[in-house]
Design a protein around this motif. Structure first.
Motif, PDB file in Angstrom:
ATOM      1  N   SER A  25      11.630  32.748   0.568  1.00  0.00           N
ATOM      2  CA  SER A  25      11.877  34.184   0.514  1.00  0.00           C
ATOM      3  C   SER A  25      13.370  34.470   0.364  1.00  0.00           C
ATOM      4  O   SER A  25      14.206  33.825   0.995  1.00  0.00           O
ATOM      5  CB  SER A  25      11.359  34.849   1.791  1.00  0.00           C
TER       6      SER A  25
ATOM      7  N   GLU B  45      14.168  37.831   0.707  1.00  0.00           N
ATOM      8  CA  GLU B  45      14.176  39.215   1.194  1.00  0.00           C
ATOM      9  C   GLU B  45      15.278  39.441   2.214  1.00  0.00           C
ATOM     10  O   GLU B  45      15.784  38.513   2.863  1.00  0.00           O
ATOM     11  CB  GLU B  45      12.821  39.561   1.805  1.00  0.00           C
ATOM     12  N   GLN B  46      15.632  40.693   2.413  1.00  0.00           N
ATOM     13  CA  GLN B  46      16.750  41.019   3.287  1.00  0.00           C
ATOM     14  C   GLN B  46      16.509  40.583   4.729  1.00  0.00           C
ATOM     15  O   GLN B  46      17.434  40.105   5.400  1.00  0.00           O
ATOM     16  CB  GLN B  46      17.043  42.510   3.228  1.00  0.00           C
TER      17      GLN B  46
ATOM     18  N   ILE C  50      13.439  49.871   0.648  1.00  0.00           N
ATOM     19  CA  ILE C  50      12.413  49.357  -0.258  1.00  0.00           C
ATOM     20  C   ILE C  50      11.373  50.416  -0.594  1.00  0.00           C
ATOM     21  O   ILE C  50      10.855  50.483  -1.713  1.00  0.00           O
ATOM     22  CB  ILE C  50      11.762  48.105   0.352  1.00  0.00           C
TER      23      ILE C  50
ATOM     24  N   SER D   8      13.809  37.455  -4.090  1.00  0.00           N
ATOM     25  CA  SER D   8      14.701  38.513  -3.628  1.00  0.00           C
ATOM     26  C   SER D   8      14.612  39.744  -4.516  1.00  0.00           C
ATOM     27  O   SER D   8      14.466  40.881  -4.033  1.00  0.00           O
ATOM     28  CB  SER D   8      16.144  38.007  -3.593  1.00  0.00           C
TER      29      SER D   8
ATOM     30  N   HIS E  77      10.978  41.308  -4.243  1.00  0.00           N
ATOM     31  CA  HIS E  77      10.620  41.906  -2.956  1.00  0.00           C
ATOM     32  C   HIS E  77      11.316  43.243  -2.754  1.00  0.00           C
ATOM     33  O   HIS E  77      10.716  44.190  -2.214  1.00  0.00           O
ATOM     34  CB  HIS E  77      10.976  40.948  -1.813  1.00  0.00           C
ATOM     35  N   ARG E  78      12.557  43.355  -3.166  1.00  0.00           N
ATOM     36  CA  ARG E  78      13.299  44.594  -2.926  1.00  0.00           C
ATOM     37  C   ARG E  78      12.712  45.786  -3.666  1.00  0.00           C
ATOM     38  O   ARG E  78      13.037  46.935  -3.352  1.00  0.00           O
ATOM     39  CB  ARG E  78      14.778  44.406  -3.280  1.00  0.00           C
TER      40      ARG E  78
ATOM     41  N   GLY F  77       6.409  39.830   1.601  1.00  0.00           N
ATOM     42  CA  GLY F  77       7.475  39.119   2.287  1.00  0.00           C
ATOM     43  C   GLY F  77       6.947  37.972   3.110  1.00  0.00           C
ATOM     44  O   GLY F  77       5.748  37.687   3.136  1.00  0.00           O
TER      45      GLY F  77
ATOM     46  N   GLU G 134      11.681  43.246   8.975  1.00  0.00           N
ATOM     47  CA  GLU G 134      11.582  44.108   7.810  1.00  0.00           C
ATOM     48  C   GLU G 134      11.072  45.500   8.198  1.00  0.00           C
ATOM     49  O   GLU G 134      11.539  46.526   7.668  1.00  0.00           O
ATOM     50  CB  GLU G 134      10.659  43.478   6.770  1.00  0.00           C
TER      51      GLU G 134
END
Length: 303
Positions: free
Chosen positions: A74, A76-77, A133, A208, A211-212, A218, A226
């Protein structure tokens, strides 16, 4: 400067360390598509001032590796924030100053927002770097949309194959577009491009940028983080936020000030593009030193 590694969370994190082992702690994170050499000049300046500076390779970059094949790759943030917090735990760092830009600035903003008691101060390129998001599919101005071409490219299967085949070529093009006045040479780019040969680089990057926009799920392991980020948490720690006046991908973030509730200072590096610490290392180092002073002044005030 020394290259080290440590198990932290789901990663074996490779990192550079500058300065005395008992120095005041600083963690600086790089962005996409860059690497630890972003801080090659700024970190030694901080070390001379007594800082212990940790500069990790993010997941998917350089020698950093996942501990398990089963861990989702992942980007993702929430995963980036989790990685930073895990590194702080593994190194037993007591309230470091955290900072970065792009992906790395996002991780620093997340930890500062959700675990402010763990952070002394924040230095963030492009200010409030936490993604909304839920609103990601709302179109922006045409010029902004055009600057995000690479993100939309990565949404396609063609983009995956393109990144697999020409990761260095894409990265160099983005360097040139995002920092049009930065006259880096081949050697400077090549030393960072080696980090993109990580076996997980493509998977992490593609995830990344999908997902955003809410296009892929995620990692369930960071779903709780998240969910907290979806509320747009404010940042209360002392913060210095920075934009580059020649940034080719970000049009400016001075309007983000409302997201910061603690001591706050906004700065513009007029001649810098997107890669702020490498283009203006002295100004970046000064921002970190000033953030430390800002935190000291905050603590000195009577409550």
């Amino acid at each position: 400067m020394e290259l080290k590694s440590i198990r932290a969370g789901v990663l074996d994190v490779a990192y550079l360390e500058f300065g005395p082992a008992d120095g005041w702690p600083v963690i600086m994170n790089h962005g996409f598509p860059y690497d630890v050499h972003t801080y090659g000049e700024a970190a030694p300046l901080l070390a001379k001032e007594g800082a212990r500076v940790i500069v990790p390779y993010l997941r998917g970059y350089g020698p950093t590796r996942f501990l398990s094949r089963s861990t989702p790759r992942s980007g993702e943030q929430a995963a980036l924030g989790f990685d930073l917090l895990s590194l702080m735990d593994a190194l037993n760092l007591d309230k470091p100053i955290v900072g970065g830009y792009d992906w790395g600035g996002r991780a620093a903003c997340i930890v500062s927002a959700l675990w402010p008691n763990r952070v002394t101060a924040l230095v963030t390129g492009n200010s409030y770097n936490i993604q909304d998001i839920a609103s990601a599919m709302e179109p922006a101005a045409p010029a902004v949309e055009a600057s995000l071409w690479y993100q939309y490219y990565f949404h396609s299967e063609r983009g995956i194959r393109g990144l697999e085949k020409n990761r260095a070529g894409i990265a160099r093009l983005l360097w040139e577009m995002w920092s049009p006045t930065w006259k880096f040479d081949d050697a400077t780019f090549d030393q960072s491009a080696k980090a993109f040969d990580n076996p997980d680089f493509v998977d992490v990057v593609i995830h990344s940028y999908r997902h955003r926009f809410g296009l892929v799920a995620g990692d369930p392991a960071v779903a709780a983080i998240e969910a907290r980020l979806a509320n747009g948490p404010e940042i209360s720690v002392p913060t210095i936020a920075i934009d580059g006046g020649r940034d080719g991908v970000n049009t400016g973030t001075s309007h983000h000030k409302k997201k910061f509730t603690g001591p706050f200072d906004y700065r513009l590096f007029a001649n810098a593009g997107h890669n702020l610490p490498q283009e203006e290392p002295e100004m970046w180092a000064k921002a970190v030193l000033d953030a430390a002073k800002m935190a000291q002044q905050k603590d000195a005030k009577p409550t």
